[in-house]
Write a protein that holds these residues in place. Structure first.
Motif, PDB file in Angstrom:
ATOM      1  N   GLN A 249      -4.602 -13.220  -7.412  1.00  0.00           N
ATOM      2  CA  GLN A 249      -5.460 -12.477  -6.416  1.00  0.00           C
ATOM      3  C   GLN A 249      -6.598 -11.729  -7.315  1.00  0.00           C
ATOM      4  O   GLN A 249      -7.553 -11.417  -6.653  1.00  0.00           O
ATOM      5  CB  GLN A 249      -4.405 -11.528  -5.853  1.00  0.00           C
TER       6      GLN A 249
ATOM      7  N   MET B 108      -8.372   7.736  -6.813  1.00  0.00           N
ATOM      8  CA  MET B 108      -7.966   8.226  -5.899  1.00  0.00           C
ATOM      9  C   MET B 108      -9.092   9.485  -5.335  1.00  0.00           C
ATOM     10  O   MET B 108      -9.229   9.893  -4.398  1.00  0.00           O
ATOM     11  CB  MET B 108      -6.772   9.227  -6.053  1.00  0.00           C
TER      12      MET B 108
ATOM     13  N   LEU C 257      -8.628  -5.656   1.136  1.00  0.00           N
ATOM     14  CA  LEU C 257      -8.139  -5.001  -0.176  1.00  0.00           C
ATOM     15  C   LEU C 257      -6.848  -5.424  -0.779  1.00  0.00           C
ATOM     16  O   LEU C 257      -6.704  -5.738  -1.786  1.00  0.00           O
ATOM     17  CB  LEU C 257      -8.277  -3.566   0.007  1.00  0.00           C
ATOM     18  N   SER C 258      -5.899  -5.443   0.215  1.00  0.00           N
ATOM     19  CA  SER C 258      -4.673  -5.789  -0.431  1.00  0.00           C
ATOM     20  C   SER C 258      -4.631  -7.188  -0.934  1.00  0.00           C
ATOM     21  O   SER C 258      -3.760  -7.681  -1.754  1.00  0.00           O
ATOM     22  CB  SER C 258      -3.348  -5.655   0.835  1.00  0.00           C
TER      23      SER C 258
ATOM     24  N   ALA D 220      -6.680  -8.890  -2.320  1.00  0.00           N
ATOM     25  CA  ALA D 220      -7.317  -8.785  -3.582  1.00  0.00           C
ATOM     26  C   ALA D 220      -6.539  -8.302  -4.735  1.00  0.00           C
ATOM     27  O   ALA D 220      -6.730  -8.446  -5.742  1.00  0.00           O
ATOM     28  CB  ALA D 220      -8.851  -8.079  -3.427  1.00  0.00           C
ATOM     29  N   GLY D 221      -5.401  -7.669  -4.181  1.00  0.00           N
ATOM     30  CA  GLY D 221      -4.482  -7.378  -5.276  1.00  0.00           C
ATOM     31  C   GLY D 221      -4.389  -5.705  -5.170  1.00  0.00           C
ATOM     32  O   GLY D 221      -3.716  -5.193  -6.108  1.00  0.00           O
ATOM     33  N   ALA D 222      -4.997  -5.062  -4.511  1.00  0.00           N
ATOM     34  CA  ALA D 222      -4.940  -3.627  -4.460  1.00  0.00           C
ATOM     35  C   ALA D 222      -3.613  -3.129  -4.013  1.00  0.00           C
ATOM     36  O   ALA D 222      -3.146  -3.661  -3.012  1.00  0.00           O
ATOM     37  CB  ALA D 222      -5.878  -2.716  -3.761  1.00  0.00           C
TER      38      ALA D 222
ATOM     39  N   LYS E  89      -3.925   2.705  -2.840  1.00  0.00           N
ATOM     40  CA  LYS E  89      -5.194   2.337  -2.796  1.00  0.00           C
ATOM     41  C   LYS E  89      -5.829   1.880  -1.672  1.00  0.00           C
ATOM     42  O   LYS E  89      -6.933   2.400  -1.145  1.00  0.00           O
ATOM     43  CB  LYS E  89      -5.386   1.388  -4.052  1.00  0.00           C
TER      44      LYS E  89
END
Lengths: 269, 335
Positions: free
Chosen positions: A75, A111, B244-245, B247-249, B253
């Motif tokens: 990914q 964050m 986003l997920s 893409a690996g976050a 995040k």
């Protein structure tokens, strides 16, 4: 570099979206996927970044086979430009691009939205490559026009220096002039960053103009694979004929849409 | 059944059963509803309220007599003029420097009469009073400020409780279904405890004063706020999160970048509403001894000092109106 060997995918509802596709993509190639709706283009692309698992066959990226174990690594080296972009509307353009390296960013720094100067510079470089100006940097993504948002999405996709960029109909909602210029930006960014691009399109003339290589799918199988110059009008006609044939049949279900929905839900959950 | 369905499917469009607005069924349902509502209204003395209010209106224009109107006028006569000043015997005060009296205040000399039962005589005595014309107003304003601060800290602690709980209670970000159900349950438990009752218990634990009030507000409103937070997270658009997920976050995040920016305006609106509401509630909490202006209100009410009560009510009214206008402006800016 990206090798599909006899890849197939059957969805739980019995739809066979991809049937025994074997393709070998070279590094830095701009490859356009053509084909009528439901031909398995999106499924093929989603298999590369792990949103869909192949039922059988193998996908090898840079010598590494794709499986659940190294999903996270994959990914990070594969990024995607979604058809609906999925930018974050209330976030600035700069931060939208910076979310491209979110998986690699430090947890506490990310964050409080603090990114290293090096990364911010890279984001600016990419934004200028796709033709955006400094005045756009701190605007909210929702304040930009459709074409500009598309460019932001392209910059975000290249942020993590991916080996492969997947673009799902990147110009579906743009006018012809804008489409051409966005595709130009995409190709330029890919050339500068040395990334392989796998891009689905519905407009054959854009494919002929921009692609290094065209792969046409028909009912999940490779129908044509070669340089744009080899794609003569006869092949195009045949592709259209097939489309008419499919349209003439009574629509039983939309094989493209139903699996897509399932993918989204899975990915978020 | 199947036969009938086939029959209807073959019908000519002129014979199709179209929509009918009023049917015997609707009339029957309306009748039942009316009976049930009447019964319930009688239970809550709504009929009596209607009669007495009607009498009050008639009596106001000079027809007949009304208990309600008598009550109003009795309170009104005692409440006006409303009391802004204080008048204290000088001998009761300590350390008053006659050279430097407090702002606007002055010394008044009066005569105090005292009756002695044993000798059946009146004794007269000259007494000096310290009069502060806006002394009581100042005191009420000070207590109102304390009430506003109670509302503020109640809201702050409520956010501290509800933010983590709200995230755990959002179905798509809860680490486990068990955690999700626990968090939801905990929030609804907080919601189900009315402030006044919580405050009663907390007054027993912490004693009289604002601590009990602040905690009571925090406990009740964290349940409300946490539910709002969680629902808002659950309803955030899924696309950016998926982008986003995939893409690996990791999920925190994704929460920070794809969810928070989206939910923030709604969250701010909820927090503003809760803050406003907390101030209104804090004015009442003093009645059970949990600090704020309500304590003064209750004390004066029990002494039948309706002129003082009127001052307090006026200040509460003005504060609420001003706060509402202020938060409306703030809301227009954040959205």
């Amino acid at each position: 570099m990206l090798v599909f060997t006899n890849v197939s995918r059957i969805y739980p509802d019995g739809t066979q979206a991809v049937k025994g596709v074997s393709v070998h993509l070279e590094q830095g190639e701009f490859c356009v996927l053509l084909g009528p709706s439901g031909a398995g283009k999106s499924t093929l692309m989603n298999m590369v970044n792990g949103l869909v698992q192949p039922t059988s066959g193998k996908i090898i990226l840079d010598g590494e086979p794709l499986n659940k174990k190294n999903l996270q690594m994959i990914q990070r080296s594969v990024s995607m430009i979604h058809q609906q972009l999925y930018l974050i509307p209330r976030l600035s353009v700069l931060h939208n691009v910076l979310t491209g390296i979110l998986p690699l960013a430090g947890f506490w720094r990310s964050m409080i939205k603090s990114f290293p100067f090096k990364d911010q510079q890279r984001a600016c470089e990419l934004l200028s490559e796709v033709g955006l100006k400094e005045k756009h940097l701190m605007r909210r993504a929702s304040e930009l026009s459709g074409g500009q948002q598309q460019r932001v999405a392209i910059a975000r996709a290249f942020m993590a220096s991916p080996k492969v960029v997947l673009a799902d109909e990147p110009v579906a909602s743009l006018d012809p002039t804008m489409s051409r210029s966005v595709l130009k930006s995409l190709k330029k960014a890919a050339q500068i960053n040395g990334a392989t691009v796998l891009c689905t399109l519905h407009q054959i003339d854009y494919a002929l103009e921009f692609a290094d290589r065209i792969i046409a799918l028909r009912e999940g199988e490779v129908f044509f694979d070669g340089a744009p110059s080899e794609m003569n009008s006869e092949v195009q006609m045949k592709l259209y004929e097939i489309e008419h044939e499919i349209l003439a049949q009574a629509p039983q279900s939309k094989p493209e849409e139903a699996p897509h929905l399932e993918i989204n839900i899975k990915a978020v959950a | 059944m199947k036969h009938a369905a086939e029959n209807t499917s073959k019908r000519n469009w002129r014979e199709w059963q179209a929509y009918q607005a009023i049917t015997p069924k609707t009339i029957f349902a309306l009748l039942i509803t009316f009976v049930l509502l009447s019964w319930s209204a009688h239970n809550t003395e709504m009929d009596k309220a209607a009669v007495e209010t009607g009498q009050a209106v008639l009596s106001a224009v000079g027809i007949g007599d009304s208990n309600v109107l008598n009550g109003v006028s009795k309170f009104g006569r005692q409440a006006f003029p409303i009391q802004f000043s204080t008048r204290t015997e000088l001998s009761r005060l300590e350390g008053v420097d006659l050279e430097y009296l407090p702002w606007l205040s002055y010394i008044e000399t009066g005569i105090s009469k005292e009756y002695d039962m044993q000798t059946d005589t009146w004794t007269q005595e000259k007494v000096e009073y310290l009069v502060e014309p806006v002394g009581y107003l100042k005191k009420v304003l000070r207590m109102m400020w304390e009430t506003i601060e109670m509302g503020f800290w109640g809201t702050m602690i409520s956010i501290m409780i509800s933010l983590p709980l709200g995230i755990l209670a959002a179905r798509n970000y809860s680490p486990h279904p068990v955690v999700y159900h626990l968090a939801r349950g905990w929030l609804s438990f907080h919601r189900s405890m009315p402030e006044l009752i919580v405050a009663l218990f907390l007054v027993l634990i912490y004693g009289f004063g604002p601590i009990a009030g602040v905690l009571a507000l925090a406990i009740h409103t964290s349940g409300v706020l946490g539910k709002f937070f969680a629902d808002e997270i659950e309803n955030a658009p899924k696309g950016p999160q998926m982008a986003l997920s995939s893409a690996g976050a990791n999920s925190l995040k994704v929460l920070r970048y794809a969810v928070f920016p989206h939910v923030l305006p709604a969250w701010i609106a909820y927090i503003q509403y809760i803050f406003e509401r907390n101030i209104r509630t804090a004015t009442v909490l003093g009645i059970v001894g949990a600090g704020g202006i309500g304590m003064e209100l209750k004390g004066r009410w029990d002494l039948f000092d309706y002129d003082h009560v009127a001052t307090i009510l006026l200040i509460i009214f003005i504060t609420v109106v001003v706060l509402e206008a202020f938060s409306q402006k703030l809301r227009n800016k954040t959205l």
